[in-house]
Design an enzyme around this catalytic site. Structure first.
Site, PDB file in Angstrom:
ATOM      1  N   ASP A  21      72.743  45.906  67.756  1.00 16.51           N
ATOM      2  CA  ASP A  21      73.561  45.469  68.895  1.00 16.51           C
ATOM      3  C   ASP A  21      74.675  46.470  69.179  1.00 16.51           C
ATOM      4  O   ASP A  21      75.164  47.142  68.272  1.00 16.51           O
ATOM      5  CB  ASP A  21      74.145  44.078  68.591  1.00 16.51           C
ATOM      6  N   GLY A  22      75.059  46.553  70.451  1.00 17.51           N
ATOM      7  CA  GLY A  22      76.213  47.376  70.836  1.00 17.51           C
ATOM      8  C   GLY A  22      75.874  48.607  71.655  1.00 17.51           C
ATOM      9  O   GLY A  22      76.763  49.414  71.950  1.00 17.51           O
ATOM     10  N   GLY A  24      75.083  48.897  74.841  1.00 18.85           N
ATOM     11  CA  GLY A  24      75.725  48.884  76.160  1.00 18.85           C
ATOM     12  C   GLY A  24      77.200  49.226  76.050  1.00 18.85           C
ATOM     13  O   GLY A  24      77.717  50.065  76.815  1.00 18.85           O
ATOM     14  N   ASN A  69      66.538  38.512  76.733  1.00 18.18           N
ATOM     15  CA  ASN A  69      66.904  39.799  77.348  1.00 18.18           C
ATOM     16  C   ASN A  69      66.221  40.031  78.706  1.00 18.18           C
ATOM     17  O   ASN A  69      66.650  40.886  79.479  1.00 18.18           O
ATOM     18  CB  ASN A  69      66.607  40.966  76.401  1.00 18.18           C
ATOM     19  N   ARG A 189      73.802  42.761  61.222  1.00 19.39           N
ATOM     20  CA  ARG A 189      74.072  42.830  62.665  1.00 19.39           C
ATOM     21  C   ARG A 189      75.187  43.832  62.899  1.00 19.39           C
ATOM     22  O   ARG A 189      76.239  43.762  62.260  1.00 19.39           O
ATOM     23  CB  ARG A 189      74.457  41.479  63.260  1.00 19.39           C
ATOM     24  N   SER A 197      71.680  34.972  67.431  1.00 18.20           N
ATOM     25  CA  SER A 197      70.994  35.211  68.712  1.00 18.20           C
ATOM     26  C   SER A 197      69.481  34.974  68.635  1.00 18.20           C
ATOM     27  O   SER A 197      68.696  35.805  69.084  1.00 18.20           O
ATOM     28  CB  SER A 197      71.298  36.624  69.232  1.00 18.20           C
TER      29      SER A 197
HETATM   30  C1  IPE Z   1      70.384  40.352  70.401  1.00 17.06           C
HETATM   31  O1  IPE Z   1      71.356  41.050  71.091  1.00 17.06           O
HETATM   32  C2  IPE Z   1      69.025  40.825  70.804  1.00 17.06           C
HETATM   33  C3  IPE Z   1      68.679  42.173  70.379  1.00 17.06           C
HETATM   34  C4  IPE Z   1      69.381  42.945  69.600  1.00 17.06           C
HETATM   35  C5  IPE Z   1      67.420  42.645  70.872  1.00 17.06           C
HETATM   36  P1  IPE Z   1      71.980  40.490  72.447  1.00 17.06           P
HETATM   37  O2  IPE Z   1      73.005  41.476  72.867  1.00 17.06           O
HETATM   38  O3  IPE Z   1      70.909  40.175  73.414  1.00 17.06           O
HETATM   39  O4  IPE Z   1      72.644  39.135  71.956  1.00 17.06           O
HETATM   40  P2  IPE Z   1      73.830  38.275  72.568  1.00 17.06           P
HETATM   41  O5  IPE Z   1      73.454  37.966  73.990  1.00 17.06           O
HETATM   42  O6  IPE Z   1      75.068  39.104  72.495  1.00 17.06           O
HETATM   43  O7  IPE Z   1      73.919  37.080  71.687  1.00 17.06           O
HETATM   44  C1  IPE Z   2      71.396  45.937  71.877  1.00 22.83           C
HETATM   45  O1  IPE Z   2      72.473  46.441  72.590  1.00 22.83           O
HETATM   46  C2  IPE Z   2      70.061  46.299  72.487  1.00 22.83           C
HETATM   47  C3  IPE Z   2      69.372  45.196  73.151  1.00 22.83           C
HETATM   48  C4  IPE Z   2      69.726  43.940  73.182  1.00 22.83           C
HETATM   49  C5  IPE Z   2      68.148  45.530  73.853  1.00 22.83           C
HETATM   50  P1  IPE Z   2      73.055  45.681  73.844  1.00 22.83           P
HETATM   51  O2  IPE Z   2      72.334  46.152  75.054  1.00 22.83           O
HETATM   52  O3  IPE Z   2      73.052  44.220  73.630  1.00 22.83           O
HETATM   53  O4  IPE Z   2      74.550  46.229  73.897  1.00 22.83           O
HETATM   54  P2  IPE Z   2      75.870  45.383  74.097  1.00 22.83           P
HETATM   55  O5  IPE Z   2      75.845  44.266  73.104  1.00 22.83           O
HETATM   56  O6  IPE Z   2      75.840  44.885  75.502  1.00 22.83           O
HETATM   57  O7  IPE Z   2      76.971  46.355  73.848  1.00 22.83           O
HETATM   58 MG    MG Z   3      74.336  42.915  72.804  1.00 18.63          MG
END
Ligand code: IPE
Ligand code: IPE
Ligand code: MG
Length: 247
Positions: A21-22, A24, A69, A189, A197
Protein backbone atom coordinates in the site's frame (compact mmCIF):
# COMPACT_ATOMS: atom_id res chain seq x y z
CA UNK A 1 25.14 -4.82 9.67
CA UNK A 2 22.17 -5.84 7.56
CA UNK A 3 19.15 -7.19 9.40
CA UNK A 4 19.59 -10.34 7.27
CA UNK A 5 22.55 -11.37 9.41
CA UNK A 6 20.44 -11.12 12.57
CA UNK A 7 17.70 -13.40 11.28
CA UNK A 8 17.47 -16.89 12.75
CA UNK A 9 17.15 -18.91 9.57
CA UNK A 10 15.63 -21.79 11.56
CA UNK A 11 12.56 -19.68 12.37
CA UNK A 12 11.64 -17.94 9.15
CA UNK A 13 7.93 -17.80 8.26
CA UNK A 14 7.11 -20.24 5.52
CA UNK A 15 4.49 -17.87 4.11
CA UNK A 16 4.62 -14.06 4.14
CA UNK A 17 1.67 -12.02 2.84
CA UNK A 18 2.03 -8.34 1.99
CA UNK A 19 -0.60 -5.64 1.54
CA UNK A 20 1.42 -3.43 -0.80
CA UNK A 21 0.00 0.00 0.00
CA UNK A 22 1.00 3.62 -0.55
CA UNK A 23 1.82 3.79 -4.28
CA UNK A 24 -0.57 6.68 -4.92
CA UNK A 25 0.63 8.76 -1.97
CA UNK A 26 4.25 8.12 -2.92
CA UNK A 27 3.64 9.35 -6.48
CA UNK A 28 1.75 12.43 -5.28
CA UNK A 29 4.62 13.29 -2.92
CA UNK A 30 6.91 13.37 -5.97
CA UNK A 31 4.42 15.48 -7.91
CA UNK A 32 3.41 12.66 -10.27
CA UNK A 33 0.23 10.83 -11.24
CA UNK A 34 -0.74 7.82 -9.13
CA UNK A 35 0.24 5.39 -11.89
CA UNK A 36 3.85 6.49 -11.57
CA UNK A 37 3.80 5.00 -8.07
CA UNK A 38 2.34 1.72 -9.30
CA UNK A 39 5.08 1.47 -11.92
CA UNK A 40 7.75 2.13 -9.34
CA UNK A 41 6.20 -0.43 -7.02
CA UNK A 42 7.30 -3.21 -9.38
CA UNK A 43 10.89 -2.67 -8.22
CA UNK A 44 9.74 -3.24 -4.63
CA UNK A 45 8.22 -6.55 -5.70
CA UNK A 46 11.69 -7.57 -6.93
CA UNK A 47 13.18 -6.47 -3.60
CA UNK A 48 10.64 -8.46 -1.58
CA UNK A 49 11.14 -11.53 -3.75
CA UNK A 50 14.93 -11.37 -3.35
CA UNK A 51 14.54 -11.07 0.40
CA UNK A 52 12.22 -14.09 0.40
CA UNK A 53 14.78 -16.07 -1.59
CA UNK A 54 17.62 -15.03 0.72
CA UNK A 55 15.81 -16.10 3.87
CA UNK A 56 14.04 -19.25 2.73
CA UNK A 57 10.46 -17.93 2.71
CA UNK A 58 8.61 -20.47 0.56
CA UNK A 59 5.39 -18.55 -0.23
CA UNK A 60 5.14 -14.81 -0.85
CA UNK A 61 1.61 -13.51 -1.40
CA UNK A 62 1.18 -9.97 -2.70
CA UNK A 63 -2.15 -8.15 -2.60
CA UNK A 64 -2.06 -6.48 -6.00
CA UNK A 65 -5.72 -5.72 -6.81
CA UNK A 66 -8.80 -6.06 -4.64
CA UNK A 67 -12.38 -6.49 -5.82
CA UNK A 68 -12.98 -3.01 -4.38
CA UNK A 69 -10.17 -1.51 -6.49
CA UNK A 70 -12.49 -1.67 -9.56
CA UNK A 71 -14.17 1.38 -8.03
CA UNK A 72 -11.11 3.54 -8.71
CA UNK A 73 -11.05 5.95 -11.67
CA UNK A 74 -11.09 4.05 -14.98
CA UNK A 75 -7.73 5.47 -16.04
CA UNK A 76 -6.05 4.05 -12.93
CA UNK A 77 -7.74 0.65 -13.26
CA UNK A 78 -6.76 0.40 -16.94
CA UNK A 79 -3.21 1.47 -16.10
CA UNK A 80 -2.95 -1.18 -13.40
CA UNK A 81 -4.19 -3.93 -15.74
CA UNK A 82 -1.72 -2.84 -18.44
CA UNK A 83 1.07 -2.79 -15.88
CA UNK A 84 0.17 -6.29 -14.81
CA UNK A 85 0.36 -7.63 -18.36
CA UNK A 86 3.65 -5.89 -19.21
CA UNK A 87 5.27 -6.84 -15.91
CA UNK A 88 4.31 -10.51 -16.11
CA UNK A 89 5.33 -10.70 -19.76
CA UNK A 90 8.68 -8.96 -19.21
CA UNK A 91 9.60 -10.72 -15.98
CA UNK A 92 8.54 -14.29 -16.66
CA UNK A 93 11.91 -15.37 -18.14
CA UNK A 94 13.84 -14.13 -15.15
CA UNK A 95 11.33 -15.49 -12.66
CA UNK A 96 11.50 -18.86 -14.36
CA UNK A 97 15.29 -18.89 -14.36
CA UNK A 98 15.19 -18.04 -10.66
CA UNK A 99 13.05 -21.14 -10.07
CA UNK A 100 10.04 -19.00 -8.99
CA UNK A 101 6.60 -20.58 -9.29
CA UNK A 102 3.82 -18.11 -10.08
CA UNK A 103 0.28 -18.58 -8.82
CA UNK A 104 -2.75 -16.35 -8.36
CA UNK A 105 -5.61 -16.16 -5.90
CA UNK A 106 -8.87 -14.35 -6.51
CA UNK A 107 -11.52 -14.40 -9.21
CA UNK A 108 -9.42 -14.49 -12.36
CA UNK A 109 -12.55 -14.81 -14.51
CA UNK A 110 -13.21 -11.13 -13.77
CA UNK A 111 -9.87 -9.97 -15.20
CA UNK A 112 -9.47 -8.64 -18.76
CA UNK A 113 -8.64 -11.34 -21.29
CA UNK A 114 -5.10 -10.07 -21.92
CA UNK A 115 -4.33 -10.32 -18.20
CA UNK A 116 -5.80 -13.78 -17.93
CA UNK A 117 -3.75 -14.97 -20.86
CA UNK A 118 -0.46 -13.50 -19.54
CA UNK A 119 -1.11 -14.98 -16.11
CA UNK A 120 -2.14 -18.39 -17.41
CA UNK A 121 0.98 -18.71 -19.53
CA UNK A 122 3.24 -17.59 -16.66
CA UNK A 123 1.56 -20.04 -14.27
CA UNK A 124 1.88 -22.89 -16.77
CA UNK A 125 5.48 -22.04 -17.62
CA UNK A 126 6.62 -21.95 -13.97
CA UNK A 127 4.42 -24.67 -12.50
CA UNK A 128 7.24 -27.17 -11.90
CA UNK A 129 9.60 -24.68 -10.27
CA UNK A 130 10.60 -25.47 -6.71
CA UNK A 131 11.84 -22.13 -5.37
CA UNK A 132 9.66 -19.38 -3.93
CA UNK A 133 5.97 -19.55 -4.84
CA UNK A 134 4.93 -16.00 -5.74
CA UNK A 135 1.18 -15.66 -5.30
CA UNK A 136 -0.51 -12.61 -6.79
CA UNK A 137 -3.86 -11.71 -5.23
CA UNK A 138 -5.79 -10.28 -8.17
CA UNK A 139 -9.46 -9.39 -8.20
CA UNK A 140 -9.28 -10.86 -4.73
CA UNK A 141 -11.33 -10.19 -1.65
CA UNK A 142 -11.76 -12.43 1.31
CA UNK A 143 -15.52 -12.01 1.56
CA UNK A 144 -15.84 -13.01 -2.10
CA UNK A 145 -13.66 -16.06 -1.42
CA UNK A 146 -15.60 -17.13 1.69
CA UNK A 147 -18.96 -16.64 -0.03
CA UNK A 148 -17.72 -18.58 -3.04
CA UNK A 149 -16.61 -21.46 -0.81
CA UNK A 150 -19.98 -21.40 0.96
CA UNK A 151 -21.84 -21.59 -2.36
CA UNK A 152 -19.73 -24.54 -3.52
CA UNK A 153 -20.31 -26.40 -0.26
CA UNK A 154 -24.04 -25.63 -0.34
CA UNK A 155 -24.10 -27.07 -3.87
CA UNK A 156 -22.44 -30.29 -2.69
CA UNK A 157 -24.99 -30.60 0.10
CA UNK A 158 -27.90 -29.93 -2.26
CA UNK A 159 -26.63 -32.70 -4.56
CA UNK A 160 -26.34 -35.08 -1.62
CA UNK A 161 -22.54 -35.31 -1.92
CA UNK A 162 -21.85 -33.89 1.53
CA UNK A 163 -23.65 -33.76 4.86
CA UNK A 164 -23.58 -30.54 6.96
CA UNK A 165 -21.88 -32.48 9.78
CA UNK A 166 -18.94 -33.17 7.45
CA UNK A 167 -18.04 -29.48 7.11
CA UNK A 168 -14.75 -29.17 8.97
CA UNK A 169 -12.06 -26.48 8.69
CA UNK A 170 -10.17 -28.78 6.32
CA UNK A 171 -13.21 -29.26 4.08
CA UNK A 172 -13.90 -25.52 4.08
CA UNK A 173 -10.30 -24.65 3.22
CA UNK A 174 -10.40 -26.91 0.17
CA UNK A 175 -12.96 -24.49 -1.30
CA UNK A 176 -10.85 -21.38 -0.79
CA UNK A 177 -8.61 -20.08 -3.59
CA UNK A 178 -5.68 -20.59 -1.19
CA UNK A 179 -6.22 -24.37 -1.07
CA UNK A 180 -2.84 -26.15 -0.86
CA UNK A 181 -1.14 -22.94 0.36
CA UNK A 182 -0.29 -22.85 4.09
CA UNK A 183 -1.67 -19.94 6.14
CA UNK A 184 0.68 -16.94 6.33
CA UNK A 185 2.58 -16.76 9.61
CA UNK A 186 3.40 -13.12 8.88
CA UNK A 187 1.25 -10.39 7.33
CA UNK A 188 2.84 -7.05 6.43
CA UNK A 189 1.09 -3.81 5.51
CA UNK A 190 3.02 -0.82 4.26
CA UNK A 191 2.10 2.89 4.25
CA UNK A 192 1.10 3.25 7.90
CA UNK A 193 -2.47 1.99 7.47
CA UNK A 194 -3.57 -0.44 10.16
CA UNK A 195 -6.32 -2.40 8.45
CA UNK A 196 -6.81 -5.63 6.57
CA UNK A 197 -8.93 -4.35 3.64
CA UNK A 198 -10.64 -7.66 2.93
CA UNK A 199 -7.45 -9.71 2.63
CA UNK A 200 -7.16 -13.37 3.72
CA UNK A 201 -9.61 -13.04 6.62
CA UNK A 202 -9.86 -16.78 7.15
CA UNK A 203 -6.16 -17.47 6.67
CA UNK A 204 -4.80 -14.82 9.09
CA UNK A 205 -6.53 -16.29 12.14
CA UNK A 206 -3.14 -16.72 13.83
CA UNK A 207 -0.85 -14.55 11.69
CA UNK A 208 1.52 -12.04 13.23
CA UNK A 209 1.06 -8.49 11.88
CA UNK A 210 3.84 -6.11 11.00
CA UNK A 211 2.90 -2.56 10.07
CA UNK A 212 5.43 -0.16 8.60
CA UNK A 213 5.19 3.50 7.64
CA UNK A 214 7.27 2.82 4.50
CA UNK A 215 5.29 3.47 1.31
CA UNK A 216 5.36 0.46 -1.02
CA UNK A 217 7.60 2.03 -3.73
CA UNK A 218 10.22 2.68 -1.00
CA UNK A 219 10.09 -0.92 0.28
CA UNK A 220 13.49 -2.64 0.10
CA UNK A 221 14.91 -6.09 0.91
CA UNK A 222 15.95 -4.70 4.27
CA UNK A 223 12.32 -3.88 5.12
CA UNK A 224 11.35 -7.52 4.73
CA UNK A 225 14.29 -8.57 6.90
CA UNK A 226 13.12 -6.13 9.59
CA UNK A 227 9.60 -7.56 9.40
CA UNK A 228 10.98 -11.10 9.82
CA UNK A 229 13.05 -9.98 12.82
CA UNK A 230 9.92 -8.42 14.32
CA UNK A 231 8.11 -11.73 13.72
CA UNK A 232 10.93 -13.58 15.47
CA UNK A 233 10.53 -11.38 18.55
CA UNK A 234 6.92 -12.49 19.04
CA UNK A 235 5.68 -15.35 21.17
CA UNK A 236 3.00 -17.25 19.25
CA UNK A 237 0.78 -18.83 21.87
CA UNK A 238 -2.16 -20.14 19.80
CA UNK A 239 -4.47 -19.76 22.79
CA UNK A 240 -2.11 -21.44 25.26
CA UNK A 241 0.02 -19.88 27.99
CA UNK A 242 3.74 -19.15 27.89
CA UNK A 243 4.71 -21.93 30.31
CA UNK A 244 3.18 -24.55 28.05
CA UNK A 245 5.27 -23.39 25.11
CA UNK A 246 8.56 -23.32 26.98
CA UNK A 247 8.27 -26.81 28.40
C1 IPE B 1 -5.57 -2.72 -0.33
O1 IPE B 1 -5.19 -1.41 -0.52
C2 IPE B 1 -5.59 -3.45 -1.63
C3 IPE B 1 -4.29 -3.67 -2.25
C4 IPE B 1 -3.13 -3.41 -1.72
C5 IPE B 1 -4.34 -4.26 -3.55
P1 IPE B 1 -6.27 -0.25 -0.71
O2 IPE B 1 -5.50 1.01 -0.84
O3 IPE B 1 -7.20 -0.59 -1.80
O4 IPE B 1 -7.06 -0.31 0.67
P2 IPE B 1 -7.92 0.79 1.43
O5 IPE B 1 -8.97 1.26 0.47
O6 IPE B 1 -6.99 1.89 1.81
O7 IPE B 1 -8.45 0.08 2.63
C1 IPE C 1 -1.48 0.15 -3.40
O1 IPE C 1 -1.27 1.52 -3.45
C2 IPE C 1 -1.70 -0.46 -4.77
C3 IPE C 1 -3.08 -0.85 -5.05
C4 IPE C 1 -4.10 -0.83 -4.24
C5 IPE C 1 -3.35 -1.32 -6.40
P1 IPE C 1 -2.47 2.54 -3.50
O2 IPE C 1 -2.81 2.79 -4.93
O3 IPE C 1 -3.59 2.09 -2.65
O4 IPE C 1 -1.80 3.86 -2.90
P2 IPE C 1 -2.42 4.82 -1.81
O5 IPE C 1 -2.85 3.98 -0.65
O6 IPE C 1 -3.57 5.51 -2.46
O7 IPE C 1 -1.30 5.75 -1.47
MG1 MG D 1 -4.06 2.33 -0.71
Amino acid sequence: MSSLEKINLENVPEHVAIIMDGNGRWARQQGHERLFGHNYGVESVREALRAAQNTGVKYLTLYAFSTENWNRPKEEVDGLMDLLVTTITNEVDELDSNNVRIQTIGDSTGLPEGCRYALMSAIERTKDNTGVTLILALNYSSRWEILNATKEIAGEIARGELSPDDITSDVFEKHLTTRSIPDPELMIRTSGEHRVSNFLLWQIAYSEFHFTEVLWPDFKEEDLYKAILDFQSRERRFGMVSEQLNK
